[in-house]
Structures are given as C-alpha cells and as structure tokens.
Design an enzyme around this catalytic site. Structure first.
Site, short mmCIF file in Angstrom:
data_model
loop_
_atom_site.label_atom_id
_atom_site.label_comp_id
_atom_site.label_asym_id
_atom_site.label_seq_id
_atom_site.Cartn_x
_atom_site.Cartn_y
_atom_site.Cartn_z
N TYR A 171 -4.78 -0.74 9.80
CA TYR A 171 -5.49 -0.55 8.54
C TYR A 171 -6.52 0.57 8.71
O TYR A 171 -7.02 0.83 9.79
CB TYR A 171 -6.13 -1.84 8.00
N HIS A 195 -4.61 6.29 -0.83
CA HIS A 195 -5.18 6.20 0.52
C HIS A 195 -4.10 6.43 1.59
O HIS A 195 -4.44 6.66 2.74
CB HIS A 195 -5.80 4.83 0.68
N ASN A 223 -9.67 1.28 8.10
CA ASN A 223 -11.01 1.19 8.66
C ASN A 223 -11.02 0.98 10.17
O ASN A 223 -12.07 1.10 10.80
CB ASN A 223 -11.80 0.07 7.98
N TYR A 265 0.80 -1.23 0.00
CA TYR A 265 0.00 0.00 0.00
C TYR A 265 0.83 1.28 0.00
O TYR A 265 0.28 2.37 -0.05
CB TYR A 265 -0.92 0.02 1.22
#
Length: 185
Positions: free
Chosen positions: A64, A19, A66, A14
């Site tokens: 992460y 994001h 969320n 990532y």
C-alpha cells in the site's frame, strides 16, 4: 543496476484509481520490455528487464502507498544500489492531468509514498517522475480524490499519456536524468 518503482495500491478495488498511475506506467513499460510475468519479491511485484544492456528492476510495492518504503528498502539493500539509482514514478495532485515532471531530488509534496521512501532511504536525493492527476473539485477531500477512478474525459487521454510517461522512464534509463528532464518536463 537501476530500480524503477511504480507507486500504487494493490488489488482490484484500486486498479483504476488516480493514485495507481505509478502502477499503470510500469505496466506500460512491462508490456514493452518484459518477456516473463512478474514475480512476488520484496513485498512487491517485480520484473527484471534490460534497457540498452543495463539491468533494471521494475518494482510495484504491494505494501500500500503509505508503506512503499518497506519494499523499496528491501530491494535497495539486496541489490546494494544507491538512492540515485532508484527512480520513483507516482501521481501528483499539484500538476494538471497528464503533465509530467522529472526531478533528481526534492520533497514529497504531500505524496505519502514518496515520504515513506525518503524516510527509509534517509534522503530525498533520488530521481522521480510525477504524473499530474489534477486538483480535486472543491467539494471533494483530496484523500477521496486520489482513490477515485479517472473521469471519462481523462480515460480518453490516459492511454497516450501513459505511453509518453513510459517513454520518459525509458529515456531516463537509456540517456540519463538531464536528457529526460529536458525532453519531458
């Protein structure tokens, strides 16, 4: 004591995703302010730094996106800070690329990291800096878009844009919310 939270997802997979712009901005700040490498604490990578003589914790949750609230709530409880002393840095689909928006409070606007932090803090009254990543092309699902890397054109502007965003965070820390909003919105 202030806590600056950079939102993103951990891991090499990532690292360059849209994001992860919160991580990228805090990395820029760490390069300016930190004299030691980050430590693992509060389910995050953390650095203790000083801005104008004030203590600041730079926190990048490793839970992460969320589940970012878990990390934030642990740090807030440990340091006994109020939500107004937590400054969250994240991406925003609804802003054009590299546009900044600083607010003292507000809704999550679909940003799930902000939503989780609001849930655990029990309020939406905490300052935040949103960094625009633009809207996805019509053919692309927004979830796939935020987890995709910046385009070649965006990468050309990204380094300077991250510096400006880090300047905005420093302005908030040293001169307050109103000045940061007036200067960077």
């Amino acid at each position: 004591m202030k806590i600056v939270v950079g939102l993103g997802n951990p891991g090499v997979k990532y690292r360059a995703n849209r994001h992860n712009v919160g991580y990228l901005i805090l990395s820029e700040l760490a390069g300016r302010l930190a004299k030691t490498p980050p430590k693992a604490k509060f389910h995050a990578d953390v650095l203790d730094v000083s801005v104008n003589g004030g203590n600041v914790l730079l926190l990048c949750p490793t839970t992460y996106m969320n589940n970012s609230g878990r990390s934030v709530s642990e740090a807030v409880r440990f340091y006994k800070v109020s939500p107004e002393d937590v400054f969250v840095v994240c991406d925003d689909l609804d802003l054009p690329f590299a546009k900044l928006r600083i607010r003292g409070e507000g809704g999550c606007g679909g940003q799930k990291g902000l939503k989780d932090i609001s849930r655990v803090l029990g309020t939406e009254k905490f300052p935040r800096l949103r960094f625009g990543i633009g809207r996805p092309p019509d053919y692309m699902d927004p979830a796939d878009y935020v987890l995709s890397d910046f385009s070649r054109e965006e990468v050309k502007e990204l380094a300077l844009s991250l510096k400006v965003a880090a300047d905005a965070v420093e302005c908030f820390l040293s001169q307050g919310l109103a000045t940061a909003m007036n200067k960077y919105n």
